[in-house]
Design a protein around this motif. Structure first.
Motif, PDB file in Angstrom:
ATOM      1  N   ARG A  13     -11.422  -4.842 -70.660  1.00 28.33           N
ATOM      2  CA  ARG A  13     -12.705  -4.803 -71.374  1.00 28.33           C
ATOM      3  C   ARG A  13     -12.607  -5.541 -72.700  1.00 28.33           C
ATOM      4  O   ARG A  13     -13.502  -6.310 -73.064  1.00 28.33           O
ATOM      5  CB  ARG A  13     -13.133  -3.348 -71.601  1.00 28.33           C
ATOM      6  N   LYS A  14     -11.526  -5.313 -73.408  1.00 34.53           N
ATOM      7  CA  LYS A  14     -11.321  -5.974 -74.694  1.00 34.53           C
ATOM      8  C   LYS A  14     -11.255  -7.496 -74.527  1.00 34.53           C
ATOM      9  O   LYS A  14     -11.857  -8.247 -75.304  1.00 34.53           O
ATOM     10  CB  LYS A  14     -10.031  -5.460 -75.343  1.00 34.53           C
ATOM     11  N   ASP A  15     -10.532  -7.950 -73.514  1.00 34.70           N
ATOM     12  CA  ASP A  15     -10.412  -9.390 -73.272  1.00 34.70           C
ATOM     13  C   ASP A  15     -11.759 -10.021 -72.932  1.00 34.70           C
ATOM     14  O   ASP A  15     -12.067 -11.127 -73.392  1.00 34.70           O
ATOM     15  CB  ASP A  15      -9.407  -9.670 -72.161  1.00 34.70           C
ATOM     16  N   LEU A  16     -12.564  -9.313 -72.130  1.00 35.20           N
ATOM     17  CA  LEU A  16     -13.899  -9.824 -71.793  1.00 35.20           C
ATOM     18  C   LEU A  16     -14.743 -10.024 -73.049  1.00 35.20           C
ATOM     19  O   LEU A  16     -15.304 -11.098 -73.276  1.00 35.20           O
ATOM     20  CB  LEU A  16     -14.633  -8.844 -70.873  1.00 35.20           C
ATOM     21  N   LYS A  17     -14.814  -8.987 -73.843  1.00 35.17           N
ATOM     22  CA  LYS A  17     -15.658  -9.038 -75.035  1.00 35.17           C
ATOM     23  C   LYS A  17     -15.131 -10.040 -76.056  1.00 35.17           C
ATOM     24  O   LYS A  17     -15.906 -10.772 -76.671  1.00 35.17           O
ATOM     25  CB  LYS A  17     -15.777  -7.645 -75.655  1.00 35.17           C
ATOM     26  N   THR A  18     -13.816 -10.100 -76.227  1.00 35.12           N
ATOM     27  CA  THR A  18     -13.229 -11.042 -77.182  1.00 35.12           C
ATOM     28  C   THR A  18     -13.523 -12.477 -76.796  1.00 35.12           C
ATOM     29  O   THR A  18     -13.930 -13.287 -77.642  1.00 35.12           O
ATOM     30  CB  THR A  18     -11.699 -10.827 -77.290  1.00 35.12           C
ATOM     31  N   LYS A  19     -13.335 -12.815 -75.528  1.00 35.44           N
ATOM     32  CA  LYS A  19     -13.607 -14.196 -75.107  1.00 35.44           C
ATOM     33  C   LYS A  19     -15.091 -14.506 -75.246  1.00 35.44           C
ATOM     34  O   LYS A  19     -15.471 -15.563 -75.746  1.00 35.44           O
ATOM     35  CB  LYS A  19     -13.150 -14.441 -73.675  1.00 35.44           C
ATOM     36  N   ARG A  20     -15.928 -13.577 -74.816  1.00 34.09           N
ATOM     37  CA  ARG A  20     -17.368 -13.825 -74.839  1.00 34.09           C
ATOM     38  C   ARG A  20     -17.900 -13.958 -76.266  1.00 34.09           C
ATOM     39  O   ARG A  20     -18.604 -14.914 -76.591  1.00 34.09           O
ATOM     40  CB  ARG A  20     -18.107 -12.691 -74.105  1.00 34.09           C
ATOM     41  N   VAL A  21     -17.529 -13.034 -77.133  1.00 31.49           N
ATOM     42  CA  VAL A  21     -18.110 -12.967 -78.477  1.00 31.49           C
ATOM     43  C   VAL A  21     -17.329 -13.803 -79.492  1.00 31.49           C
ATOM     44  O   VAL A  21     -17.902 -14.642 -80.180  1.00 31.49           O
ATOM     45  CB  VAL A  21     -18.202 -11.496 -78.955  1.00 31.49           C
ATOM     46  N   VAL A  22     -16.035 -13.564 -79.577  1.00 39.91           N
ATOM     47  CA  VAL A  22     -15.230 -14.196 -80.622  1.00 39.91           C
ATOM     48  C   VAL A  22     -14.917 -15.654 -80.300  1.00 39.91           C
ATOM     49  O   VAL A  22     -15.122 -16.536 -81.132  1.00 39.91           O
ATOM     50  CB  VAL A  22     -13.925 -13.393 -80.869  1.00 39.91           C
ATOM     51  N   ASN A  25     -18.697 -17.211 -78.582  1.00 42.67           N
ATOM     52  CA  ASN A  25     -19.953 -16.876 -79.261  1.00 42.67           C
ATOM     53  C   ASN A  25     -21.142 -16.897 -78.289  1.00 42.67           C
ATOM     54  O   ASN A  25     -22.176 -17.519 -78.551  1.00 42.67           O
ATOM     55  CB  ASN A  25     -20.199 -17.818 -80.448  1.00 42.67           C
ATOM     56  N   LEU A  26     -20.978 -16.207 -77.179  1.00 45.70           N
ATOM     57  CA  LEU A  26     -22.019 -16.154 -76.145  1.00 45.70           C
ATOM     58  C   LEU A  26     -22.584 -14.753 -76.011  1.00 45.70           C
ATOM     59  O   LEU A  26     -21.900 -13.767 -76.259  1.00 45.70           O
ATOM     60  CB  LEU A  26     -21.450 -16.587 -74.787  1.00 45.70           C
ATOM     61  N   VAL A  31     -23.130 -15.221 -69.715  1.00 48.18           N
ATOM     62  CA  VAL A  31     -21.821 -14.918 -69.131  1.00 48.18           C
ATOM     63  C   VAL A  31     -21.992 -14.141 -67.833  1.00 48.18           C
ATOM     64  O   VAL A  31     -21.356 -14.458 -66.822  1.00 48.18           O
ATOM     65  CB  VAL A  31     -20.936 -14.148 -70.130  1.00 48.18           C
ATOM     66  N   ALA A  32     -22.838 -13.142 -67.852  1.00 41.18           N
ATOM     67  CA  ALA A  32     -23.084 -12.350 -66.643  1.00 41.18           C
ATOM     68  C   ALA A  32     -23.636 -13.233 -65.520  1.00 41.18           C
ATOM     69  O   ALA A  32     -23.206 -13.110 -64.372  1.00 41.18           O
ATOM     70  CB  ALA A  32     -24.046 -11.208 -66.948  1.00 41.18           C
ATOM     71  N   GLU A  33     -24.564 -14.116 -65.850  1.00 41.46           N
ATOM     72  CA  GLU A  33     -25.119 -15.017 -64.834  1.00 41.46           C
ATOM     73  C   GLU A  33     -24.035 -15.916 -64.250  1.00 41.46           C
ATOM     74  O   GLU A  33     -24.004 -16.162 -63.044  1.00 41.46           O
ATOM     75  CB  GLU A  33     -26.253 -15.851 -65.428  1.00 41.46           C
ATOM     76  N   GLU A  34     -23.138 -16.394 -65.109  1.00 41.04           N
ATOM     77  CA  GLU A  34     -22.039 -17.236 -64.631  1.00 41.04           C
ATOM     78  C   GLU A  34     -21.129 -16.462 -63.679  1.00 41.04           C
ATOM     79  O   GLU A  34     -20.606 -17.012 -62.717  1.00 41.04           O
ATOM     80  CB  GLU A  34     -21.238 -17.751 -65.827  1.00 41.04           C
ATOM     81  N   MET A  35     -20.952 -15.177 -63.955  1.00 40.26           N
ATOM     82  CA  MET A  35     -20.114 -14.338 -63.096  1.00 40.26           C
ATOM     83  C   MET A  35     -20.863 -13.861 -61.853  1.00 40.26           C
ATOM     84  O   MET A  35     -20.244 -13.382 -60.910  1.00 40.26           O
ATOM     85  CB  MET A  35     -19.616 -13.122 -63.878  1.00 40.26           C
TER      86      MET A  35
END
Length: 85
Positions: A13-22, A25-26, A31-35
């Motif tokens: 969960r941490k890795d998902l949020k870190t990549k997406r936000v930090v 910056n999405l 991101v959900a649509e891409e997945m």
């Protein structure tokens, strides 16, 4: 005796949020649509409200660019596990 493998859901969960936000910056929606699933589902996964099924887990790992094996460990290996940046 073989040790049971455990799933490090908190790190996932941490890795998902870190990549997406930090890192990227999405927002949730692109991101959900891409997945291939709904933004609400991604939000609930990131916040630990719901678990993740195998299909979504594999899609998320592909998006992260990591192996699904990166999130499984035994009690012996967790403290020695190589963590990604």
């Amino acid at each position: 005796m073989q040790q049971q493998q455990k799933f490090d859901y908190a790190q996932f969960r941490k890795d998902l949020k870190t990549k997406r936000v930090v890192e990227l910056n999405l927002g949730l929606r692109p991101v959900a649509e891409e997945m291939g699933f709904h933004a609400t589902t991604l939000s609930r996964i990131e916040n630990g409200i719901i678990g993740v099924d195998l299909e979504k887990f594999v899609k998320a790992c592909n998006w992260l660019g990591v192996s699904i094996c990166d999130y499984f460990y035994t009690a012996k290996t967790k403290s020695n596990a190589k963590r990604r940046k």
